[in-house]
Each structure stands twice: as structure tokens, then as C-alpha cells.
Design a protein around this motif. Structure first.
Motif, PDB file in Angstrom:
ATOM      1  N   UNK A   1      58.682  15.013  54.392  1.00 41.78           N
ATOM      2  CA  UNK A   1      57.252  14.993  54.224  1.00 41.78           C
ATOM      3  C   UNK A   1      56.547  14.661  55.525  1.00 41.78           C
ATOM      4  N   UNK A   2      55.272  14.904  55.530  1.00 40.88           N
ATOM      5  CA  UNK A   2      54.490  14.720  56.746  1.00 40.88           C
ATOM      6  C   UNK A   2      53.879  13.326  56.871  1.00 40.88           C
ATOM      7  N   UNK A   3      53.698  12.623  55.784  1.00 43.19           N
ATOM      8  CA  UNK A   3      53.077  11.294  55.830  1.00 43.19           C
ATOM      9  C   UNK A   3      54.039  10.313  56.503  1.00 43.19           C
ATOM     10  N   UNK A   4      53.611   9.644  57.577  1.00 49.59           N
ATOM     11  CA  UNK A   4      54.518   8.739  58.289  1.00 49.59           C
ATOM     12  C   UNK A   4      54.789   7.415  57.573  1.00 49.59           C
ATOM     13  N   UNK A   5      54.033   7.110  56.544  1.00 47.41           N
ATOM     14  CA  UNK A   5      54.288   5.868  55.795  1.00 47.41           C
ATOM     15  C   UNK A   5      53.913   6.059  54.329  1.00 47.41           C
ATOM     16  N   UNK A   6      54.679   6.898  53.637  1.00 45.71           N
ATOM     17  CA  UNK A   6      54.332   7.194  52.245  1.00 45.71           C
ATOM     18  C   UNK A   6      54.625   6.009  51.325  1.00 45.71           C
ATOM     19  N   UNK A   7      53.766   5.812  50.357  1.00 45.39           N
ATOM     20  CA  UNK A   7      54.049   4.804  49.325  1.00 45.39           C
ATOM     21  C   UNK A   7      54.958   5.440  48.283  1.00 45.39           C
ATOM     22  N   UNK A   8      55.616   4.598  47.506  1.00 42.67           N
ATOM     23  CA  UNK A   8      56.479   5.112  46.455  1.00 42.67           C
ATOM     24  C   UNK A   8      55.660   5.941  45.465  1.00 42.67           C
ATOM     25  N   UNK A   9      54.475   5.465  45.140  1.00 42.21           N
ATOM     26  CA  UNK A   9      53.624   6.182  44.189  1.00 42.21           C
ATOM     27  C   UNK A   9      53.249   7.566  44.720  1.00 42.21           C
ATOM     28  N   UNK A  10      52.978   7.651  46.018  1.00 37.82           N
ATOM     29  CA  UNK A  10      52.636   8.947  46.610  1.00 37.82           C
ATOM     30  C   UNK A  10      53.833   9.898  46.556  1.00 37.82           C
ATOM     31  N   UNK A  11      55.021   9.385  46.880  1.00 37.79           N
ATOM     32  CA  UNK A  11      56.219  10.223  46.818  1.00 37.79           C
ATOM     33  C   UNK A  11      56.434  10.702  45.386  1.00 37.79           C
ATOM     34  N   UNK A  12      56.266   9.809  44.421  1.00 36.14           N
ATOM     35  CA  UNK A  12      56.464  10.176  43.004  1.00 36.14           C
ATOM     36  C   UNK A  12      55.494  11.249  42.538  1.00 36.14           C
ATOM     37  N   UNK A  13      54.351  11.352  43.188  1.00 34.16           N
ATOM     38  CA  UNK A  13      53.362  12.350  42.774  1.00 34.16           C
ATOM     39  C   UNK A  13      53.841  13.764  43.059  1.00 34.16           C
TER      40      UNK A  13
END
Length: 120
Positions: A1-13
Motif C-alpha cells: 500500500x501507499x500509506x506510510x503509516x496505515x492504521x489497522x482499521x484503514x487496512x481492514x477497510x
């Protein structure tokens, strides 16, 4: 993914392009990388043929893969998948093999998830 600091909730989306993964640290004098690749495919079972799915979990964040760190690991992972693919040539194994770009540990509350009573 492109986000350098994804939250778990964002990844789960499923919109970040990241995948949920397990980092395995191992001692090569005790277990080979090939054996670890074999174990992954064994544990995936029928899911090795399912794109973006493991068990009841579906979405791009649930794609399965072997994420290697050097050329030797890549060659081993590809050889293991090729060997397994020969056993069932009629169904393609969709487990991806890619160089690891980055690894982000899940937040503390999600560490040891199953031990804390999460779903198995």
C-alpha cells in the motif's frame, strides 16, 4: 500500500492496498525457508486457489503471499509454488510472491489476537 503509516482499521477497510501479514522471524539453522514456505501453503489449504480470500475473510487486504527479502528467498518461494502447482495443474495457485517493501506492525491491541480471544 501507499500509506506510510496505515492504521489497522484503514487496512481492514480494503482501500489502502496493504495486506494483513504475519512477520516470521526464524533461525535458519533450525528450520529452512523452504520449510516455512511449505508450511504456509499447507496451512492455506484450499485457500491457496482463492484470490483475496483466507477462510471467511475476503478482500484485497486478505490476499496471501510470500514476501521475500532477497533473491535466494524469492527463488525458493517460486520453486515451492511451482512444485505445488505441478500437483494440481488444473487450478492456479494465487499466492503472490513479492519482495517485501515495508512491514508495519499492527497496533498493540491487535497483537496476539487469538490469545486475547479473537476469532480463529
Amino acid at each position: 500500500g501507499a500509506d506510510p503509516s496505515p492504521s489497522y482499521e484503514a487496512v481492514c477497510s480494503g482501500v489502502t492496498g496493504h495486506t494483513e501479514a504475519v512477520r516470521v522471524r526464524y533461525d535458519p539453522s533450525r528450520v529452512s525457508y523452504e520449510r516455512l514456505c511449505d508450511l504456509l501453503l499447507d496451512r492455506l489449504g484450499e485457500n491457496r486457489y482463492a484470490l483475496n480470500r483466507v477462510g471467511n475473510d475476503q478482500g484485497t487486504q486478505y490476499r496471501h503471499g510470500i514476501y521475500f527479502s532477497d533473491d535466494a528467498q524469492q527463488a525458493t518461494a517460486e520453486a515451492v509454488i511451482a512444485r505445488e502447482q505441478q500437483r494440481d495443474a488444473g487450478r492456479p495457485i494465487v499466492t503472490e510472491v513479492e519482495r517485501i517493501a515495508a512491514y508495519y506492525a499492527a497496533e498493540a491491541y491487535h497483537q496476539q489476537y487469538l490469545e486475547k480471544g479473537g476469532q480463529s
